[in-house]
Design a protein around this motif. Structure first.
Motif, PDB file in Angstrom:
ATOM      1  N   CYS A 207       0.833  -1.219   0.000  1.00 25.13           N
ATOM      2  CA  CYS A 207       0.000   0.000   0.000  1.00 25.13           C
ATOM      3  C   CYS A 207       0.864   1.263   0.000  1.00 25.13           C
ATOM      4  O   CYS A 207       0.679   2.152  -0.815  1.00 25.13           O
ATOM      5  CB  CYS A 207      -0.942   0.001   1.205  1.00 25.13           C
ATOM      6  N   GLN A 208       1.840   1.316   0.929  1.00 24.22           N
ATOM      7  CA  GLN A 208       2.567   2.576   1.128  1.00 24.22           C
ATOM      8  C   GLN A 208       3.588   2.878   0.032  1.00 24.22           C
ATOM      9  O   GLN A 208       3.839   4.041  -0.278  1.00 24.22           O
ATOM     10  CB  GLN A 208       3.279   2.548   2.486  1.00 24.22           C
ATOM     11  N   TYR A 209       4.205   1.835  -0.538  1.00 26.88           N
ATOM     12  CA  TYR A 209       5.297   2.069  -1.494  1.00 26.88           C
ATOM     13  C   TYR A 209       4.893   1.739  -2.936  1.00 26.88           C
ATOM     14  O   TYR A 209       5.020   2.563  -3.836  1.00 26.88           O
ATOM     15  CB  TYR A 209       6.534   1.246  -1.131  1.00 26.88           C
TER      16      TYR A 209
ATOM     17  N   SER B  28      -4.195   6.204  -0.495  1.00 29.74           N
ATOM     18  CA  SER B  28      -4.424   7.217   0.538  1.00 29.74           C
ATOM     19  C   SER B  28      -4.237   6.597   1.921  1.00 29.74           C
ATOM     20  O   SER B  28      -4.206   5.368   2.068  1.00 29.74           O
ATOM     21  CB  SER B  28      -5.857   7.741   0.425  1.00 29.74           C
ATOM     22  N   ILE B  29      -4.131   7.452   2.916  1.00 30.56           N
ATOM     23  CA  ILE B  29      -3.949   6.953   4.290  1.00 30.56           C
ATOM     24  C   ILE B  29      -5.158   6.105   4.719  1.00 30.56           C
ATOM     25  O   ILE B  29      -5.009   5.091   5.394  1.00 30.56           O
ATOM     26  CB  ILE B  29      -3.677   8.120   5.272  1.00 30.56           C
ATOM     27  N   GLN B  30      -6.387   6.504   4.271  1.00 31.02           N
ATOM     28  CA  GLN B  30      -7.567   5.701   4.636  1.00 31.02           C
ATOM     29  C   GLN B  30      -7.434   4.271   4.093  1.00 31.02           C
ATOM     30  O   GLN B  30      -7.783   3.306   4.751  1.00 31.02           O
ATOM     31  CB  GLN B  30      -8.872   6.289   4.075  1.00 31.02           C
ATOM     32  N   GLN B  31      -6.948   4.164   2.837  1.00 37.11           N
ATOM     33  CA  GLN B  31      -6.825   2.840   2.225  1.00 37.11           C
ATOM     34  C   GLN B  31      -5.807   1.983   2.973  1.00 37.11           C
ATOM     35  O   GLN B  31      -6.036   0.800   3.202  1.00 37.11           O
ATOM     36  CB  GLN B  31      -6.428   2.981   0.745  1.00 37.11           C
ATOM     37  N   CYS B  32      -4.665   2.593   3.348  1.00 32.15           N
ATOM     38  CA  CYS B  32      -3.657   1.802   4.071  1.00 32.15           C
ATOM     39  C   CYS B  32      -4.169   1.390   5.457  1.00 32.15           C
ATOM     40  O   CYS B  32      -3.911   0.284   5.918  1.00 32.15           O
ATOM     41  CB  CYS B  32      -2.347   2.570   4.190  1.00 32.15           C
ATOM     42  N   ASN B  33      -4.912   2.296   6.115  1.00 31.40           N
ATOM     43  CA  ASN B  33      -5.470   1.953   7.435  1.00 31.40           C
ATOM     44  C   ASN B  33      -6.416   0.762   7.347  1.00 31.40           C
ATOM     45  O   ASN B  33      -6.488  -0.060   8.253  1.00 31.40           O
ATOM     46  CB  ASN B  33      -6.225   3.141   8.035  1.00 31.40           C
ATOM     47  N   ILE B  34      -7.169   0.695   6.248  1.00 27.09           N
ATOM     48  CA  ILE B  34      -8.224  -0.312   6.139  1.00 27.09           C
ATOM     49  C   ILE B  34      -7.730  -1.576   5.440  1.00 27.09           C
ATOM     50  O   ILE B  34      -8.428  -2.591   5.413  1.00 27.09           O
ATOM     51  CB  ILE B  34      -9.439   0.303   5.369  1.00 27.09           C
ATOM     52  N   SER B  35      -6.510  -1.532   4.862  1.00 22.29           N
ATOM     53  CA  SER B  35      -6.090  -2.604   3.941  1.00 22.29           C
ATOM     54  C   SER B  35      -6.131  -4.001   4.567  1.00 22.29           C
ATOM     55  O   SER B  35      -6.587  -4.950   3.929  1.00 22.29           O
ATOM     56  CB  SER B  35      -4.694  -2.313   3.394  1.00 22.29           C
ATOM     57  N   VAL B  36      -5.673  -4.133   5.810  1.00 21.21           N
ATOM     58  CA  VAL B  36      -5.648  -5.469   6.403  1.00 21.21           C
ATOM     59  C   VAL B  36      -7.066  -5.980   6.639  1.00 21.21           C
ATOM     60  O   VAL B  36      -7.409  -7.101   6.257  1.00 21.21           O
ATOM     61  CB  VAL B  36      -4.851  -5.476   7.737  1.00 21.21           C
ATOM     62  N   SER B  37      -7.936  -5.131   7.226  1.00 18.21           N
ATOM     63  CA  SER B  37      -9.275  -5.654   7.532  1.00 18.21           C
ATOM     64  C   SER B  37     -10.129  -5.846   6.282  1.00 18.21           C
ATOM     65  O   SER B  37     -10.925  -6.769   6.230  1.00 18.21           O
ATOM     66  CB  SER B  37     -10.019  -4.808   8.564  1.00 18.21           C
TER      67      SER B  37
ATOM     68  N   GLU C 174      -1.250   2.266 -12.305  1.00 15.56           N
ATOM     69  CA  GLU C 174      -2.374   3.211 -12.357  1.00 15.56           C
ATOM     70  C   GLU C 174      -2.849   3.632 -10.959  1.00 15.56           C
ATOM     71  O   GLU C 174      -3.801   4.399 -10.830  1.00 15.56           O
ATOM     72  CB  GLU C 174      -3.541   2.568 -13.134  1.00 15.56           C
ATOM     73  N   GLY C 175      -2.213   3.085  -9.911  1.00 15.78           N
ATOM     74  CA  GLY C 175      -2.596   3.444  -8.542  1.00 15.78           C
ATOM     75  C   GLY C 175      -3.962   2.921  -8.128  1.00 15.78           C
ATOM     76  O   GLY C 175      -4.620   3.498  -7.265  1.00 15.78           O
ATOM     77  N   LYS C 176      -4.404   1.818  -8.747  1.00 13.76           N
ATOM     78  CA  LYS C 176      -5.745   1.299  -8.444  1.00 13.76           C
ATOM     79  C   LYS C 176      -5.688   0.318  -7.261  1.00 13.76           C
ATOM     80  O   LYS C 176      -5.874  -0.889  -7.432  1.00 13.76           O
ATOM     81  CB  LYS C 176      -6.338   0.619  -9.678  1.00 13.76           C
ATOM     82  N   PHE C 177      -5.428   0.863  -6.090  1.00 12.15           N
ATOM     83  CA  PHE C 177      -5.284   0.008  -4.913  1.00 12.15           C
ATOM     84  C   PHE C 177      -6.629  -0.597  -4.488  1.00 12.15           C
ATOM     85  O   PHE C 177      -6.688  -1.717  -3.997  1.00 12.15           O
ATOM     86  CB  PHE C 177      -4.656   0.805  -3.763  1.00 12.15           C
ATOM     87  N   ALA C 178      -7.725   0.156  -4.694  1.00 13.50           N
ATOM     88  CA  ALA C 178      -9.052  -0.370  -4.317  1.00 13.50           C
ATOM     89  C   ALA C 178      -9.341  -1.661  -5.083  1.00 13.50           C
ATOM     90  O   ALA C 178      -9.800  -2.659  -4.503  1.00 13.50           O
ATOM     91  CB  ALA C 178     -10.128   0.668  -4.599  1.00 13.50           C
ATOM     92  N   THR C 179      -9.055  -1.671  -6.391  1.00 17.09           N
ATOM     93  CA  THR C 179      -9.293  -2.869  -7.211  1.00 17.09           C
ATOM     94  C   THR C 179      -8.429  -4.025  -6.719  1.00 17.09           C
ATOM     95  O   THR C 179      -8.891  -5.164  -6.606  1.00 17.09           O
ATOM     96  CB  THR C 179      -8.953  -2.559  -8.691  1.00 17.09           C
ATOM     97  N   TYR C 180      -7.166  -3.727  -6.409  1.00 14.10           N
ATOM     98  CA  TYR C 180      -6.248  -4.763  -5.923  1.00 14.10           C
ATOM     99  C   TYR C 180      -6.781  -5.370  -4.610  1.00 14.10           C
ATOM    100  O   TYR C 180      -6.811  -6.582  -4.434  1.00 14.10           O
ATOM    101  CB  TYR C 180      -4.860  -4.145  -5.718  1.00 14.10           C
ATOM    102  N   MET C 181      -7.250  -4.501  -3.698  1.00 16.78           N
ATOM    103  CA  MET C 181      -7.803  -5.002  -2.427  1.00 16.78           C
ATOM    104  C   MET C 181      -9.038  -5.865  -2.666  1.00 16.78           C
ATOM    105  O   MET C 181      -9.226  -6.894  -2.004  1.00 16.78           O
ATOM    106  CB  MET C 181      -8.165  -3.838  -1.486  1.00 16.78           C
TER     107      MET C 181
END
Length: 575
Positions: free
Chosen positions: A91-93, A105-114, A168-175
Motif C-alpha cells: 500500500c505505502q510504497y 491514501s492513508i484511509q486505504q492503508c489503514n483499512i487494507s488489512v481488515s 495506475e494506482g488502483k489500490f481499491a481494485t487490488y484489495m
C-alpha cells in the motif's frame, strides 16, 4: 508492523477449543509433565513428530492427516503474505508514495488489512452452510479442494493484472481481488477446521489435540516461508519510496522480482501443496460426525443469545478490539516517515511472531488459571505503551527514532504481551457452549471479534480528519519547492493523535474489563443468571452484533474507493 498484532482470532483460540471437554488442555498438561520426567528432550521431540505424522494408528488414515497439513500450509502462505505485506510495501510504497494525488491514501492503508480479510468476519455463516451442504457427495474434501482451486485461479489472474494496477494506482481494485480470493479460501479453511475437529475426536484421549496443534504449527511455519519471499523478492528499489529528503536505506537490495512475478511465485509455492492435498485428503469416517439440523442449531444459538454471559462477551469482544485496542490514526504516517524496507519489516515481523508464540505458551503455563480480568487489564496497559514507542519515532528520539530497524523492532516488541492476551475471550467459550455446539458458539463470537477489528480501523480512519493528519505524509520532508516544511506542526498533530489513542486504550481497558468473566466459575454463574433469560436480551445481542458487522463492512468499503473516501465518516477531509 503492529497491525498484525490484532491478528484475526481464527486459530489461536481454536487451539484451546473444539476438542471436547478440554481434553486437549488436560492431555497437554499431564503429557508435558510425564515427558519431562522420563525422556530426554530429543526423545520427546521424536515422539511429538511421530504422533503428529500418525496421530491415531488404526483409527485415522495418516495420509489424510498429511493432506490436512498441506491445507494449513497454503493458509499460512496466502494469509501470511497478505497480512505481512499489504501495508508495507504494497500500500505505502508500490501503490504509493502514500498520500500523493492518484496514489494510495492513508484511509486505504489503514483499512487494507481488515478489508482484504473481510470474509473472516462471516465464518459463522460459512460454518452453518458447510455443515449442511456436501460438495458433489464429499462432505469436507470437496469444499477444501474447491476453495483453494478457486483462490489460486484468482491469484494467477492477479499476477497478470498486478503491474498495471500498481502503475495506475488502483489500490481499491487490488484489495477487492484479494478479498474475493479470501472469500473462496474461507470455504477451505472452515471445511478444514471441521475436518480437524472430526479427526480430533478419533485421537486417543491422552494425545488428543495433536492434529490441531500440528496444523497450527505448519501454518505458522508456512508464514515464515512468505517472509523469505518478501525478503528475496520484494526488497529492491521498486518496493521502496523515493528518497525525498530522508537518509538512503542501505538494506535495500540491488535485485528484485517484478510485482507480477511475486504473485506467480506465490502460485508456484502453493500448487504442489494443492496437488498433494487432492491426492492425500479423504473425508473423515462417518461415525466422527455429529450432525444437527439447521433448526436445532438456530434454537440452541437463540437460547445462548438470551443469557447474561453472551451479552457480556459480545460487549467485551467489541469494546476490547475496537476501543481498548484502538490503533493510532497517525500510525501509517509514522510508518511512512520511518520507511522500513521490506527486509527490515520482515525481520521485525518474524521476531514479533516468535514473541507472540512465546506469549501464548506463557499464558498456557502461568495465566490460564489466574484471574482473566486482571490479566486483560495489565496486558492492555502494557500494550498501550506501544504509543510511547510511536512518539519516539515522531520526535526521532536520539537520532535513531526514524531509523527503519528501530521502527521494525519497536513495533513488534510487545507481541509477547499480545500473545498472553490473545486467548482470553476464547476460554470463556469453552465454558458456556452447549455440548456438540461448541463450533457454532465459537464461530459466532469469532465473527464478532473480527467485526471489532474492522470497526477499529473504521474508528482509526474517523480520527484522521479530526487530528488534521491529511497531507502530512507527502509534505513532511523538504523538497525543492518546499525546502522548509513545518515539521514541528506535523509532529504536534501526530503526537496529539498518539496521546489520544493511549488515553482511549487505558480508559477502554478499565471500562470493558468488567464484561470479561474473572474465571470459569463466573462464566457458569452468568450463563445461569435467570433474570437475563428473556427474548429482549436475545434481540439486543443479535442487533448489537449484526449492527456492528454491517456498519464496519459498509464504512470499510467507503474508505476503500477514491470516489467515496473523501467522506468524513470514511476518514476523508470532506467531499
Amino acid at each position: 508492523g503492529p497491525v498484525m498484532s490484532l491478528g484475526r482470532l481464527d486459530r489461536v483460540g481454536s487451539l484451546l477449543l473444539s476438542v471436547d471437554d478440554q481434553s486437549l488442555l488436560s492431555a497437554g498438561r499431564s503429557q508435558g509433565a510425564s515427558v519431562t520426567r522420563s525422556h530426554s528432550l530429543g526423545q520427546s521431540i521424536a515422539d511429538a513428530v511421530r504422533l503428529s505424522l500418525d496421530p491415531a494408528p488404526g483409527a485415522i488414515d495418516k495420509t489424510a492427516v498429511w493432506g490436512l497439513y498441506c491445507m494449513y500450509a497454503i493458509v499460512g502462505l496466502l494469509y501470511g503474505f497478505v497480512s505481512n505485506y499489504i501495508n508495507i510495501p504494497i500500500c505505502q510504497y508500490v501503490f504509493g508514495p502514500l498520500g500523493e494525488p492518484g496514489r494510495a491514501s492513508i484511509q486505504q492503508c489503514n483499512i487494507s488489512v481488515s478489508l482484504t480479510q473481510m470474509p473472516w468476519n462471516f465464518k459463522i455463516f460459512y460454518g452453518l452452510f458447510l455443515d449442511r451442504v456436501s460438495f458433489f457427495g464429499s462432505r469436507r474434501k470437496g469444499w477444501i479442494v474447491f476453495g483453494w482451486s478457486a483462490s489460486l485461479i484468482i491469484l494467477a489472474s492477479m499476477a497478470l493484472l498486478a503491474q498495471d494496477l500498481a502503475d495506475e494506482g488502483k489500490f481499491a481494485t487490488y484489495m477487492m481481488l484479494l478479498m474475493v480470493m479470501c472469500f473462496f479460501y474461507i470455504f477451505s479453511d472452515v471445511a478444514g477446521d471441521g475436518m480437524t475437529i472430526e479427526l480430533s475426536k478419533l485421537e486417543p484421549p491422552e494425545t488428543r489435540g495433536y492434529i490441531l496443534t500440528t496444523g497450527q504449527m505448519v501454518r505458522f511455519g508456512a508464514t515464515t516461508v512468505t517472509n523469505l519471499l518478501g525478503i528475496l523478492g520484494m526488497n529492491g528499489s521498486y518496493y521502496y519510496p523515493p528518497s525525498r529528503g530522508r537518509a538512503a536505506n542501505d538494506t535495500v537490495f540491488p535485485f528484485e522480482l517484478t510485482f507480477g512475478e511475486v504473485h506467480i511465485a506465490l502460485v508456484l509455492l502453493s500448487l504442489p501443496l494443492l496437488v498433494l492435498m487432492i491426492i492425500l485428503l479423504q473425508d473423515p469416517p462417518q461415525q466422527a460426525v455429529e450432525s444437527h439440523s439447521a433448526s436445532e442449531v438456530m434454537s440452541v444459538m437463540w437460547k445462548v443469545m438470551q443469557t447474561k454471559v453472551m451479552f457480556f462477551l459480545i460487549t467485551f469482544a467489541l469494546g476490547n478490539m475496537a476501543i481498548a485496542s484502538l490503533l493510532n490514526p497517525a500510525q501509517n504516517i509514522i510508518a511512512f516517515i520511518a520507511a522500513p524496507s521490506t527486509l527490515q519489516n520482515s525481520v521485525g515481523t518474524l521476531a514479533g511472531n516468535a514473541m507472540f508464540l512465546l506469549g501464548v505458551f506463557l499464558f498456557r503455563k502461568f495465566f490460564m488459571t489466574r484471574n482473566w480480568r486482571m490479566t486483560f487489564v495489565w496486558t492492555t496497559f502494557l500494550l498501550a505503551l506501544n504509543n510511547g514507542f510511536q512518539l519516539m519515532v515522531i520526535y526521532n528520539a536520539w537520532g535513531v527514532g526514524q531509523d527503519g530497524w528501530f521502527y521494525a523492532f519497536g513495533s513488534n516488541i510487545l507481541m509477547i504481551i499480545q500473545g498472553i492476551a490473545q486467548v482470553l475471550s476464547s476460554l470463556a467459550v469453552v465454558e458456556i457452549s452447549p455440548a456438540g455446539f461448541e463450533a457454532s458458539v465459537y464461530e459466532f463470537l469469532t465473527s464478532i471479534h473480527n467485526a471489532g477489528i474492522t470497526l477499529n480501523s473504521n474508528l482509526q480512519n474517523l480520527f484522521v480528519p479530526i487530528f488534521n493528519l491529511h497531507g502530512i505524509s507527502q509534505d513532511y520532508f523538504p523538497t525543492k519547492t518546499n525546502p522548509n516544511p513545518p515539521q514541528h506542526i506535523y509532529n504536534t498533530r501526530m503526537a496529539d493523535a498518539t496521546y489520544f489513542t493511549m488515553a482511549v486504550n487505558l480508559v477502554g481497558a478499565l471500562v470493558f474489563c468488567w464484561f470479561l468473566p474473572q474465571q470459569k466459575h463466573q462464566c457458569k454463574e452468568w450463563a445461569e443468571d435467570s433474570w437475563w433469560k428473556r427474548p429482549s436480551i436475545g434481540f439486543f445481542n443479535v442487533i448489537l452484533g449484526g449492527g456492528v458487522l454491517a456498519f464496519s463492512v459498509l464504512v470499510s468499503l467507503l474508505s476503500a474507493f477514491p470516489a467515496t473516501n473523501c467522506l468524513k465518516i470514511a476518514g476523508g477531509p470532506g467531499c
